[in-house]
Motif scaffolding. Structure first.
Motif, PDB file in Angstrom:
ATOM      1  N   SER A 122      37.979  47.559  27.601  1.00  0.00           N
ATOM      2  CA  SER A 122      36.816  47.631  27.568  1.00  0.00           C
ATOM      3  C   SER A 122      35.743  48.298  26.455  1.00  0.00           C
ATOM      4  O   SER A 122      34.859  47.659  26.611  1.00  0.00           O
TER       5      SER A 122
ATOM      6  N   ASP B 239      31.919  44.101  32.804  1.00  0.00           N
ATOM      7  CA  ASP B 239      31.340  42.731  32.139  1.00  0.00           C
ATOM      8  C   ASP B 239      31.409  42.474  30.439  1.00  0.00           C
ATOM      9  O   ASP B 239      31.405  41.486  30.431  1.00  0.00           O
TER      10      ASP B 239
ATOM     11  N   VAL C 285      34.399  41.040  30.484  1.00  0.00           N
ATOM     12  CA  VAL C 285      34.569  39.224  30.377  1.00  0.00           C
ATOM     13  C   VAL C 285      34.353  38.521  29.497  1.00  0.00           C
ATOM     14  O   VAL C 285      34.408  37.531  29.356  1.00  0.00           O
TER      15      VAL C 285
ATOM     16  N   LEU D   4      39.746  36.744  31.419  1.00  0.00           N
ATOM     17  CA  LEU D   4      40.000  37.317  32.516  1.00  0.00           C
ATOM     18  C   LEU D   4      39.540  37.670  33.607  1.00  0.00           C
ATOM     19  O   LEU D   4      38.285  37.256  34.038  1.00  0.00           O
ATOM     20  N   GLU D   5      39.867  38.150  34.868  1.00  0.00           N
ATOM     21  CA  GLU D   5      39.247  38.137  36.087  1.00  0.00           C
ATOM     22  C   GLU D   5      38.316  39.635  36.708  1.00  0.00           C
ATOM     23  O   GLU D   5      39.023  40.394  36.350  1.00  0.00           O
ATOM     24  N   ARG D   6      37.193  39.345  36.908  1.00  0.00           N
ATOM     25  CA  ARG D   6      36.644  40.405  36.798  1.00  0.00           C
ATOM     26  C   ARG D   6      37.422  42.204  38.009  1.00  0.00           C
ATOM     27  O   ARG D   6      37.415  42.922  37.337  1.00  0.00           O
TER      28      ARG D   6
END
Length: 331
Positions: free
Chosen positions: A40, A251, A254, A260-262
Motif C-alpha cells: 500500500s 485507500d 484499494v 481488494l476488500e478494505r
C-alpha cells in the motif's frame, strides 16, 4: 539570423532545457505477488505524486512469487522488485544480478496453516501430508530449511500446485492438508477456520531469516545510482507515513488494485507492521538491513541449498540509501 529568429531559437532552447529538467526516469518494480496491504505505501506514494516529484515514472507490475521476481530483476526485465531475501540469494547464486537495498519484512513472514480436524496437531504430523502453494512460493523454495529445523525428512510431504487466491478454499475443501502463507494474512485464516485453525510460524521453530526485501538489478544500480537512491528515499518515506496513518494508504491501494476488500487490508497492515519491526529497523532506520542478520540469512541458504556459486553476502545488499532519521516504531 534576424532578431525574431533569434528569439524563437532561444525560446526553443529554453523549452528543451525545461523538458529535460522535468523528464522522468522510467522505473519498473515487480511485486512478489498480487498487491496486498504490504504494498500500500507504493500505491500511496504513486497517488501522491512523490515518485514523479523525484523524477521517477514508476510502473508497478504484479508478481508470481519471490523466485520469479528475483529472476526478473536479476536479468534486468524489471529494474527493481520485491522478493524474500533467502530466495533472492538462491537466484543470485545462479547468476541473477541483484542487490538488496531495503527490507520490507525484517522478520520471516512464513506460516504453515492446517485444520486441526485433519488430525494434525504439530509439525511432527506433517509426514505424509500435502502442502498447497504455487511453484515459485518462497516457502516451497525454503522447505528444506524448515524440514531440517522441524526434524522432518525433506521428502516428508508432497507439494500441490495451488494459486495464491485458491489456498484457503483448497484447504477448506480438504483438497490439501496444509497451506503456506505470509503472516500478514493471518486474520483471514482465523475468520475462515475459527477454533479449527492450526498454524506454526517459522520463527517459532528458530527460523527467522529476512523476509521480503526490495532488490535492484546490479547493472541498473551501477548506472542509475541516483534514481535508485531517489526510489528508496521516497519508498522509505511512504512506509513511514503509512505506519503513522494507514487510512490514506489503504485507500490508495484499494483504488489502484482491483479485487481488494478494505477491511481485510486494514487487518493485514497491522500484521505487516509487526513483520517490519525489529531491533535494527526501530533503532537505525526503517528498512535497515543489518550486516550480521544478512549473513545469518545467507548462512541459512548456504546450509540447506546447493548454491551454484557461493558469494560474499556483504556484496549483495546495502543500506546506504536509507534515511536514519526515519525509524520504525516498535510493535
Amino acid at each position: 539570423m534576424n532578431k525574431t529568429g533569434a528569439i524563437f531559437a532561444a525560446a526553443a532552447m529554453l523549452a528543451s532545457s525545461s523538458a529535460s529538467a522535468v523528464a522522468e526516469e522510467p522505473l519498473s518494480i515487480v511485486l512478489n505477488w498480487t498487491p496486498t496491504a504490504d504494498h500500500s505505501p507504493l500505491y500511496y506514494a504513486l497517488e501522491q505524486g512523490w515518485y514523479k516529484d523525484a523524477g521517477i515514472a514508476l510502473t508497478i507490475e504484479t508478481g508470481k512469487g519471490s523466485s520469479m521476481s528475483a529472476q526478473s530483476v536479476g536479468v534486468g526485465t524489471n529494474n527493481i522488485g520485491i522478493a524474500e531475501l533467502g530466495t533472492a540469494f538462491v537466484a543470485r547464486s545462479k547468476g541473477a544480478d541483484l542487490v538488496a537495498v531495503m527490507s520490507l519484512y525484517a522478520n520471516a513472514p512464513f506460516v504453515f496453516y492446517w485444520k486441526k480436524s485433519s488430525g494434525i496437531d504439530t509439525v511432527a504430523d506433517f509426514k505424509g501430508r500435502t502442502i498447497g502453494n504455487p511453484p515459485a512460493d518462497a516457502a516451497r523454495i525454503m522447505w528444506p530449511a524448515f524440514a531440517r529445523a522441524a526434524g522432518l525428512e525433506e521428502d516428508a510431504v508432497s507439494f500441490v500446485n495451488v494459486a495464491p487466491q485458491a489456498k484457503i478454499p483448497t484447504m477448506a475443501a480438504d483438497q490439501v492438508d496444509i497451506i503456506s502463507d505470509f503472516y500478514n494474512g493471518h486474520d483471514l485464516k482465523i475468520e475462515t477456520f475459527g477454533d479449527d485453525l492450526g498454524y506454526v510460524r517459522w520463527s517459532d521453530i528458530g527460523l527467522n531469516p529476512y523476509g521480503n526485501s526490495f532488490i535492484v538489478n546490479g547493472d541498473y544500480l551501477e548506472s542509475h545510482k541516483d534514481t535508485v537512491a531517489s526510489f528508496v528515499s521516497v519508498t522509505q518515506r511512504a512506509y513511514m507515513a503509512c505506519v503513522q496513518n494507514s487510512d490514506p494508504c489503504i485507500d490508495a491501494l484499494v483504488a489502484g488494485a482491483s479485487g481488494l476488500e478494505r477491511g481485510e487490508m486494514v487487518k493485514q497492515w497491522g500484521r505487516v507492521k509487526e513483520l517490519m519491526a525489529d531491533a535494527h529497523t526501530t533503532t537505525k532506520a526503517l528498512g535497515y538491513l543489518d550486516t550480521e542478520q544478512v549473513a545469518k540469512t545467507y548462512e541459512l541458504v548456504d546450509t540447506f541449498f546447493e548454491l551454484d556459486a557461493p558469494f560474499d553476502p556483504s556484496q549483495a545488499f546495502t543500506s546506504e540509501f536509507l534515511d536514519t532519521n526515519l525509524k520504525m516504531t516498535a510493535q
